[in-house]
Design an enzyme around this catalytic site. Structure first.
Site, PDB file in Angstrom:
ATOM      1  N   ASP A  84       1.307   6.699   0.528  1.00 37.22           N
ATOM      2  CA  ASP A  84       1.639   5.793  -0.644  1.00 37.22           C
ATOM      3  C   ASP A  84       3.008   5.246  -0.269  1.00 37.22           C
ATOM      4  OD1 ASP A  84       1.200   4.775  -2.847  1.00 37.22           O
ATOM      5  OD2 ASP A  84       1.264   6.396  -4.126  1.00 37.22           O
ATOM      6  N   GLU A 104       1.645  -0.843  -4.346  1.00 38.06           N
ATOM      7  CA  GLU A 104       1.514  -1.366  -5.351  1.00 38.06           C
ATOM      8  C   GLU A 104       2.040  -2.990  -5.530  1.00 38.06           C
ATOM      9  OE1 GLU A 104       3.636   0.948  -8.511  1.00 38.06           O
ATOM     10  OE2 GLU A 104       2.792   2.807  -7.591  1.00 38.06           O
ATOM     11  N   GLU A 156      -5.932   0.920 -11.819  1.00 33.67           N
ATOM     12  CA  GLU A 156      -5.418   2.161 -12.548  1.00 33.67           C
ATOM     13  C   GLU A 156      -5.211   1.824 -14.101  1.00 33.67           C
ATOM     14  OE1 GLU A 156      -2.260   4.562 -11.082  1.00 33.67           O
ATOM     15  OE2 GLU A 156      -1.920   5.744 -12.904  1.00 33.67           O
ATOM     16  N   ASP A 171       2.632   9.129  -4.137  1.00 29.28           N
ATOM     17  CA  ASP A 171       3.927   9.369  -4.429  1.00 29.28           C
ATOM     18  C   ASP A 171       3.909  10.191  -5.795  1.00 29.28           C
ATOM     19  OD1 ASP A 171       3.123   7.271  -6.147  1.00 29.28           O
ATOM     20  OD2 ASP A 171       5.036   5.902  -5.951  1.00 29.28           O
TER      21      ASP A 171
END
Ligand code: KIV
Length: 311
Positions: free
Chosen positions: A93, A125, A192, A54
């Site tokens: 995503d 996420e 990340e 994304d």
């Protein structure tokens, strides 16, 4: 109905390939791609996993964050990527609000990536707050990749795009989240913007592969954003990115060259032209003479009579 099974692509990377690589200590490569040409290039370079991230909201669509990206945006780009890639595992995503509202909506949206866009898996996420969602999507038969650390869809809650798990307490919580996500059924985990030691501790304690971005050298694999790696996005480049080219400069110089050439009448040159065959050119010239004479005769219209014959 044919009883023959379709010929399998024996090179195709699957979730099992990634697990095997982790067990053998072979690094996993992952990159984003957002359209047909980028997917073709990434796949041909031998990258194991293509993420239709994304992040396209920022590097392709020009938004400041990933939050405005919709399912329709993602499916549009994912379909183009699927047409360009043959070997890589394809991960779609899940964009903001496509999986947070209810588990049922999450399953439906995750399913659309596989059913409509040709993806092999999805990524979403979040940590412990996403366990029931991940379980529901996995129960539907859809492989899920997790994403911890800097999770850009929470940019406003995090107070910006900043490193995560930098304290011992936050690092311990992240490790606990990672173990819970693994138990919930994810096949790989993106880490990340977390310190190297944290990524290493997580990597050593998970059976599934970790894929790092700004998370140091100890992860089982690495991922970068296509535009960052190639120097195509010059608004902002994170410190952890290694730029392998500066394509925005190359592109700028090429485009300036075009503008200069057209302005100076250097393009198109004779080699770019497509002249008529001499006999057709002669016939056309003759017809034009008649045409111009008739117009000069005062009719003011383009009625010059019959066009010259020919194929
Ligand atoms: O959207 C994206 O490109 C990502 C990668 C940075 C992992 O989530």
């Amino acid at each position: 109905m044919s009883t023959q099974s379709p010929s399998p692509n024996r090179d195709k990377v699957t979730v099992r390939t990634l697990l095997r690589k982790k067990r053998r200590g072979e690094p996993i490569t992952m990159l984003t791609a957002y359209d047909y040409p980028s997917a073709l290039a990434v796949d041909r370079a031998g990258v194991d996993v293509i993420l239709v991230g994304d992040s396209l909201g920022m590097v392709v669509l020009g938004y400041d964050t990933t939050l405005p990206v919709t399912m329709d945006d993602m499916l549009h780009h994912a379909k183009a990527v699927a047409r360009g890639a043959r070997r890589a595992l394809l991960v779609g995503d899940m964009p903001f609000l496509s999986y947070q509202v209810s588990d049922a909506e999450a399953v439906r949206n995750a399913g659309r990536f596989l059913q409509e866009a040709g993806m092999d898996a999805v990524k979403l996420e979040g940590g412990r707050e996403r366990l029931s969602t991940i379980q529901a999507v996995v129960r539907a038969g859809i492989p899920v990749m997790g994403h911890l650390g800097l999770t850009p869809q929470r940019v406003h809650q995090l107070g910006g795009f900043r490193a995560q798990a930098t304290t011992a307490q936050a690092a311990a919580r992240l490790l606990d989240d990672a173990l819970r996500l693994q138990d919930a059924g994810i096949f790989a985990l993106v880490l990340e913007a977390v310190p190297d030691e944290v990524a290493q501790a997580v990597t050593e304690r998970l059976d599934i592969p970790t894929i790092g971005i700004g998370a140091g050298p100890h992860c089982d694999g690495q991922v970068l954003v296509f535009h960052d790696l190639l120097g195509l996005y010059d608004r902002f480049t994170p410190r952890f990115v290694k730029q392998y080219a500066q394509l925005h400069r190359v592109i700028h110089d090429a485009l300036r060259g075009y503008v200069d050439d057209v302005t100076a009448r250097r393009f198109p040159a004779p080699e770019h032209g497509r002249p008529m065959k001499p006999e057709q050119a002669a016939a056309f010239r003759q017809w034009l003479q008649a045409f111009d004479a008739q117009r000069g005769g005062g009719t003011g219209s383009a009625a010059a009579g019959e066009a010259p014959h020919g194929p």
